[in-house]
Design an enzyme around this catalytic site. Structure first.
Site, PDB file in Angstrom:
ATOM      1  N   GLN A   1       0.915   6.533   0.741  1.00  0.00           N
ATOM      2  CA  GLN A   1       1.609   7.636   1.409  1.00  0.00           C
ATOM      3  C   GLN A   1       3.088   7.667   1.025  1.00  0.00           C
ATOM      4  OE1 GLN A   1       0.060   9.851   3.288  1.00  0.00           O
ATOM      5  NE2 GLN A   1      -1.913   8.841   3.493  1.00  0.00           N
TER       6      GLN A   1
ATOM      7  N   ASP B   1       0.880  -1.172   0.000  1.00  0.00           N
ATOM      8  CA  ASP B   1       0.000   0.000   0.000  1.00  0.00           C
ATOM      9  C   ASP B   1       0.915   1.218   0.000  1.00  0.00           C
ATOM     10  OD1 ASP B   1      -1.600   2.143   0.455  1.00  0.00           O
ATOM     11  OD2 ASP B   1      -2.492   1.391   2.311  1.00  0.00           O
TER      12      ASP B   1
ATOM     13  N   CYS C   1      -9.038   6.067   9.399  1.00  0.00           N
ATOM     14  CA  CYS C   1      -9.275   4.772   8.738  1.00  0.00           C
ATOM     15  C   CYS C   1      -8.224   3.739   9.134  1.00  0.00           C
ATOM     16  CB  CYS C   1      -9.334   4.922   7.222  1.00  0.00           C
ATOM     17  SG  CYS C   1     -10.698   5.948   6.671  1.00  0.00           S
TER      18      CYS C   1
END
Lengths: 417, 160
Positions: free
Chosen positions: A209, A206, A374
């Site tokens: 960022q 992921d 989240c």
């Protein structure tokens, strides 16, 4: 993480490229935008590229044989190639355009995961994960019955890798964040990848960022899937990216069905196209791809090493100034060293709820985000319901951090009792 | 632009700093219901005892911001000892005060003035009227009331 550059980013010049930063706030003062981890602002270059595209070159892509359609298709594919170069992908065909990183991660779960995971398998996640890298795996687990294991977070805010080999034993996939959206913690990706591959597991990153803030070299990271969003890296909303190796993509079944992803449709079934078209059902985000291309050009013109050097400098400054001015009235969650984290600061102003902190800051024009970001499993590890999260990017400088500190002091005084 | 003093009235801060009726009640006879604000992660627990058609006791647990905590605290003071019907009327009146009309969104008008008058004395709860000027905070103020309604429904279903 070695740094080759000192911070020589001309933030004044960068700020001048972002029209929204010149907008007065509701209270009339200057905008102190510290919420880029949620979504970055957009430079004029991106806005202009999208407007020009809509005004002069727009049509739906593929198949159209007229000039506009050819031009629009060329723009979409040029954006794909630019993304591939930006992250070190082997070819543009390995770049799948999605709605956002969340859809990209769902694609991995619903396509690769559904085809490869069964009751005897395991997927390893970490306590740092965003819900987008948790919920899709729970959803699939309900159907396929595999095990989900968790890499814990240590007291230093970094992943605790002491049991990594046990966690990876028999696992088919390690899916982890490249940078926490709550604390900015930077997991050691290459170390994780080597351990996962040694155990026979693939690695899904992921990188939401990470890609906006650090130079990304997929070859050096040696991961198998990577997902990120355009809107956190100066690009528009509505476009995200999934990258994977060509051989993995070739073996994966399609995700969403519809136009654009097929070779043939008959009355008894369909034959899917090859990647990337196989995974891009329906009209893609064309103008958004043009905007993302412009965002990548913008970041490349600055240089991602310079972006990182600026953010490390600003992170050091932030940690120091907050400590000097707020001291033990404030906890900054996450790793204490600027080189081990990105410019994301989850703040706990003692005795003042994150919502109330953010309300006071808003009156001073300081934009931060209260809540669980989240990442509720991580919030439970940190022992909090909510934090006030400030995050920096290329257009932020020391004056933004000073404004944050001053406003935090005001919030602490306002709620003191 | 509405200022902090519109939101953080003194009585709100007082209830935040000195919350009334905090704690737990034995279950049963009390009913325990959890409420969540998915936007911010706030959690509230309402313990409610209903006897002979009236709220005999109520306690609040959980964590939240000053608005959600003070709203919950004021709510407990307001509903304790009231009949179920009175509590329902009060809840309706409070939620009417917290509702905003689409046409007023983005305007500088005093939104709260457009809410129709309800014939219920809100007492201290009037202090929360300023919350409607801060739309994202409305859910903070209504969390405990929605949780109370659920607890009330469960208590009544249990009795019948």
């Amino acid at each position: 993480m070695a740094l080759s550059l000192h911070d020589d980013l001309d933030t004044a010049a960068v700020r001048a490229d972002f029209p929204v930063l010149a907008q007065p706030t509701r209270s009339g003062g200057p905008l102190v935008f510290l919420d880029s981890a949620a979504s970055s602002q957009k430079p004029r270059q991106v806005l202009d590229a999208m407007t020009t595209f809509y005004e002069t070159e727009f049509a739906n892509v593929h198949r159209g044989v007229y000039g506009l359609a050819e031009m629009a298709t060329a723009r979409l594919e040029a954006a794909r190639a630019a993304v591939a170069r930006f992250i070190g992908a082997a070819s543009a065909e390995e770049i799948i355009f999605t709605k956002n990183a969340t859809e990209a991660l769902n694609l991995v779960a619903r396509s690769w995961g559904a085809a490869n995971l069964g009751p005897d398998d395991a997927v390893v996640l970490s306590h740092l994960e965003h819900h987008a890298n948790i919920v899709p795996w729970f959803q699939l687990q309900a159907e396929r019955g595999f095990e989900i294991r968790w890499i814990p977070v240590g007291a230093d805010g970094l992943l605790d890798l002491s049991t990594l080999d046990e966690l990876l034993d028999g696992a088919k996939l390690l899916s982890v964040t490249a940078m926490s959206n709550v604390t900015g913690a930077l997991p050691p990706i290459r170390q994780l990848t080597d351990a996962a591959h040694a155990a026979g597991a693939l690695v899904c990153l992921d990188a939401c960022q990470y890609v906006p803030h650090l130079a990304c070299d997929l070859e050096a990271l040696d991961v198998d899937f990577a997902a990120f969003s355009g809107h956190k890296m100066c690009g528009p909303t509505g476009i995200g990216v999934l990258w994977s190796r060509a051989e993995l993509l070739d073996a994966m079944p399609p995700f969403l069905g519809g136009g654009g992803m097929i070779l043939d449709v008959r009355l008894d079934g369909f034959t899917p196209d090859v990647a990337p078209a196989k995974f891009e059902a329906g009209t893609p985000p064309i103008a958004e791809a043009v905007g993302l291309h412009a965002a990548i050009d913008y970041l490349n013109a600055i240089g991602m090493e310079r972006v990182r050097a600026h953010e490390v400098h600003l992170t050091e400054y932030t940690l120091r100034v907050l400590d000097e001015r707020l001291g033990d009235r404030l906890t900054v969650h996450g790793p204490p060293e600027a080189t081990e984290r990105g410019g994301v600061f989850s703040l706990d102003l003692h005795g003042v709820h994150a919502h109330d902190v953010s309300q006071v800051l808003d009156e001073d024009g300081v934009c931060i985000r209260p809540g669980h970001h989240c990442a509720k499993p991580l919030m439970r590890v940190l022992g909090v319901n909510a934090t006030a999260r400030a995050s920096v990017y290329i257009y932020n400088d020391e004056s933004d951090v000073d404004a944050l500190a001053a406003s935090l002091e005001r919030a602490a005084d306002f709620f003191a009792f | 632009m509405p200022g902090l003093e519109d939101l953080y009235r003194e009585i709100i801060l007082d209830h935040y700093r000195n919350p009334r009726n905090r704690g737990e009640l034995a279950v049963p006879p009390a009913h325990r219901v959890e409420g969540f604000n998915p936007l911010c992660g706030d959690e509230i627990v309402v313990y409610l005892e209903v006897e002979d058609g009236a709220v005999t006791n109520v306690r609040i647990g959980g964590q939240g911001c000053s608005i959600s905590q003070s709203s919950a605290s004021m709510m407990t003071s307001a509903v304790k000892g009231r009949t179920v019907e009175e509590v329902r009327d009060l809840t309706r009146a409070f939620k009417a005060m917290m509702s905003i009309h689409e046409t007023s969104l983005g305007g500088d008008d005093d939104v709260a003035d457009e809410v129709p008058e309800v014939e219920v004395d809100l007492g201290d709860l009037e202090a929360l009227r300023g919350v409607v000027k801060f739309p994202v905070r409305i859910k903070c103020a209504t969390l405990s009331w929605n949780t109370l309604t659920q607890a009330l429904d469960e208590a009544i279903a249990d009795h019948s």
